[in-house]
Write a protein that holds these residues in place. Structure first.
Motif, PDB file in Angstrom:
ATOM      1  N   THR A 272     -76.974   1.965  41.155  1.00 43.44           N
ATOM      2  CA  THR A 272     -76.508   2.348  39.822  1.00 43.44           C
ATOM      3  C   THR A 272     -76.551   1.174  38.848  1.00 43.44           C
ATOM      4  O   THR A 272     -76.576   1.378  37.636  1.00 43.44           O
ATOM      5  CB  THR A 272     -75.081   2.899  39.886  1.00 43.44           C
ATOM      6  OG1 THR A 272     -74.223   1.943  40.518  1.00 43.44           O
ATOM      7  CG2 THR A 272     -75.038   4.201  40.678  1.00 43.44           C
ATOM      8  N   ASP A 273     -76.579  -0.054  39.353  1.00 34.61           N
ATOM      9  CA  ASP A 273     -76.660  -1.241  38.493  1.00 34.61           C
ATOM     10  C   ASP A 273     -78.022  -1.336  37.809  1.00 34.61           C
ATOM     11  O   ASP A 273     -78.180  -2.073  36.828  1.00 34.61           O
ATOM     12  CB  ASP A 273     -76.406  -2.513  39.308  1.00 34.61           C
ATOM     13  CG  ASP A 273     -77.321  -2.625  40.516  1.00 34.61           C
ATOM     14  OD1 ASP A 273     -78.222  -3.477  40.515  1.00 34.61           O
ATOM     15  OD2 ASP A 273     -77.133  -1.837  41.463  1.00 34.61           O
ATOM     16  N   LYS A 274     -79.002  -0.562  38.301  1.00 38.59           N
ATOM     17  CA  LYS A 274     -80.352  -0.607  37.723  1.00 38.59           C
ATOM     18  C   LYS A 274     -80.631   0.561  36.780  1.00 38.59           C
ATOM     19  O   LYS A 274     -81.728   0.674  36.244  1.00 38.59           O
ATOM     20  CB  LYS A 274     -81.397  -0.599  38.841  1.00 38.59           C
ATOM     21  CG  LYS A 274     -81.431  -1.871  39.679  1.00 38.59           C
ATOM     22  CD  LYS A 274     -82.616  -1.839  40.634  1.00 38.59           C
ATOM     23  CE  LYS A 274     -82.739  -3.159  41.385  1.00 38.59           C
ATOM     24  NZ  LYS A 274     -83.930  -3.165  42.275  1.00 38.59           N
ATOM     25  N   ILE A 275     -79.643   1.454  36.616  1.00 38.24           N
ATOM     26  CA  ILE A 275     -79.860   2.658  35.805  1.00 38.24           C
ATOM     27  C   ILE A 275     -78.958   2.627  34.572  1.00 38.24           C
ATOM     28  O   ILE A 275     -77.753   2.385  34.677  1.00 38.24           O
ATOM     29  CB  ILE A 275     -79.554   3.934  36.629  1.00 38.24           C
ATOM     30  CG1 ILE A 275     -80.378   3.933  37.935  1.00 38.24           C
ATOM     31  CG2 ILE A 275     -79.844   5.188  35.823  1.00 38.24           C
ATOM     32  CD1 ILE A 275     -80.028   5.066  38.881  1.00 38.24           C
ATOM     33  N   GLU A 276     -79.533   2.848  33.406  1.00 38.26           N
ATOM     34  CA  GLU A 276     -78.757   2.860  32.168  1.00 38.26           C
ATOM     35  C   GLU A 276     -77.698   3.952  32.212  1.00 38.26           C
ATOM     36  O   GLU A 276     -77.890   5.018  32.796  1.00 38.26           O
ATOM     37  CB  GLU A 276     -79.677   3.082  30.967  1.00 38.26           C
ATOM     38  CG  GLU A 276     -80.669   1.946  30.743  1.00 38.26           C
ATOM     39  CD  GLU A 276     -81.546   2.201  29.528  1.00 38.26           C
ATOM     40  OE1 GLU A 276     -81.301   3.221  28.821  1.00 38.26           O
ATOM     41  OE2 GLU A 276     -82.461   1.411  29.286  1.00 38.26           O
TER      42      GLU A 276
END
Length: 407
Positions: A136-140
């Motif tokens: 989730t840290d890679k998804i806006e």
């Protein structure tokens, strides 16, 4: 968490991790266990064959994590990897389906169709599962909310949002795994159905060519431990010393457990007050479907010299001249039915998908498999209307004592 090995792998809860290539399955296992037990790489397809790792998980106990290859793998080799991943479902008690930024196409389109297919496979196999939206840290944020809503809307499941980088959602995964535990997970016992506190139990264990030098075979070890857990008084003897052991006891044992190969001999020697069973019969119930085994063994009466029987062993040991599955059972059936009856023998993970050519399947006790895997084979047999039974049940039937032993 610690990598304890006291509990055999086959008795541990099997947790399978499934998802596309490079969506963080291995990193997720490492985060859940708190150890670097799975190889992590940014290269797609790092995990090829399923990797089985025994661990101790707080709140659950001994488990096996199955780290699988991505189910979107490509090419001829990729197809084989996907088949191995599919086979892992048969061993899985609880599944985790992992989504990630790999599901996002063209920076906005969310693709979850392949996951939907695999979820249907889990449902068909009656395997409880949870969905995890990883990385989730890679998804806006806006896209993340859309992604979550898409899963809820199409798959009717609220996913756990996780990030192994930010250590987010890991505790929730552990809590959900505990919630999904099978009802009988911590309650299953090998012998509790036929023993009571304080019972005396005699184990008659031939130490023949099949017994490893200096050790007892796994079913014997597990049965002894289970009897002790059930507060029984346990005595052990070889068949040659059975009479001597019985003479040393003040009263006949409540139960005698023996090797199926000498069922008839032990029955003839046992005190009439003592119940009798075998290690293989106990494992038929502990690992499989004893009712189906008992009903299926009657198919022996319908066998002819034109019949074909499948012998399935969990072990992959080299054939032995006294082997029960490869030698003794076939010889007993040839004597009863005729010399021309055909036998196919498979071992380990090998098991035909098409069972319809067989008139009977005879499976070993399954001590090297977890119960989910044995039950998956039974389900295959039932779906194809092929009777399936177990070594111990067959030996009791052929010895004429099927109605005189305890299950």
């Amino acid at each position: 968490m610690s990598g304890l090995n006291e509990t055999p792998r086959a008795e541990r809860l099997h947790i399978g991790i499934y998802g596309r290539r490079n969506n963080g399955k291995s990193s997720l296992i490492n985060a859940i266990t708190g150890q670097n037990i799975s190889l992590v790489s940014d290269v797609e397809g790092t995990t090829t064959d399923p990797v089985y790792k025994s661990m101790e998980l707080h709140g659950i106990g001994p488990v096996v994590f199955i780290d699988t290859a991505g189910f979107d793998d490509e090419g001829n080799l990729g197809k084989l990897r996907v088949e191995r991943t599919l086979d892992a479902i048969n061993k899985t008690d609880i599944a985790i389906i992992v989504f990630s930024d790999k599901n996002i196409k063209n920076q906005e389109e969310i693709d979850i169709e392949i996951e939907k297919i695999w979820i249907e496979k889990l449902k068909k196999a009656k395997i409880p599962y949870l969905l995890v939206l990883n990385k989730t840290d890679k998804i806006e944020t806006i896209l993340l909310e859309k992604f979550k809503s898409e899963i809820i809307d199409k798959l009717k499941f609220n996913p756990i949002l996780t990030s192994t980088v930010e250590k987010k959602g890991i505790t929730q995964i552990r809590e959900e795994l505990i919630r999904l535990l099978p009802e009988d997970y911590s309650m299953r016992s090998i012998t509790s159905k036929i023993v009571n506190d304080g019972d005396t139990v005699l184990l008659v264990m031939p130490q023949d060519i099949q017994a490893p030098k200096g050790r007892l075979i796994l079913p014997q070890v597990q049965t002894i431990r289970d009897l002790l857990d059930n507060k029984c008084l346990v005595f052990c003897s070889t068949y040659e010393n059975m009479d001597l052991m019985l003479s040393k006891l003040i009263s006949p044992p409540n139960l005698i457990i023996t090797d199926s190969q000498i069922f008839g001999d032990v029955y003839n020697k046992k005190p009439k007050e003592s119940k009798l069973t075998s290690f293989s019969v106990l494992f038929a119930d502990f690992k499989g479907d004893i009712d189906y085994y008992r009903e299926s063994v009657k198919a022996i009466e319908k066998l002819t010299e034109k019949s074909k029987v499948l012998i399935a062993e969990a072990c992959t040991h080299a054939p032995l001249e006294e082997d029960i599955g490869r030698v003794k059972i076939p010889n007993r059936l040839r004597k009863k039915v005729g010399k021309e009856i055909q036998f196919d023998i498979v071992s380990g993970r090998d098991f035909p998908k098409n069972l319809k050519e067989y008139d009977l399947i005879i499976h070993c006790g399954g001590c090297m498999f977890n119960r989910k895997y044995v039950l998956s084979r039974i389900e295959m047999a039932k779906e194809q209307n092929v009777p399936m039974t177990n070594y111990g049940v067959v030996m009791a039937y052929l010895s004429g004592i099927i109605d005189k032993i305890d299950f």
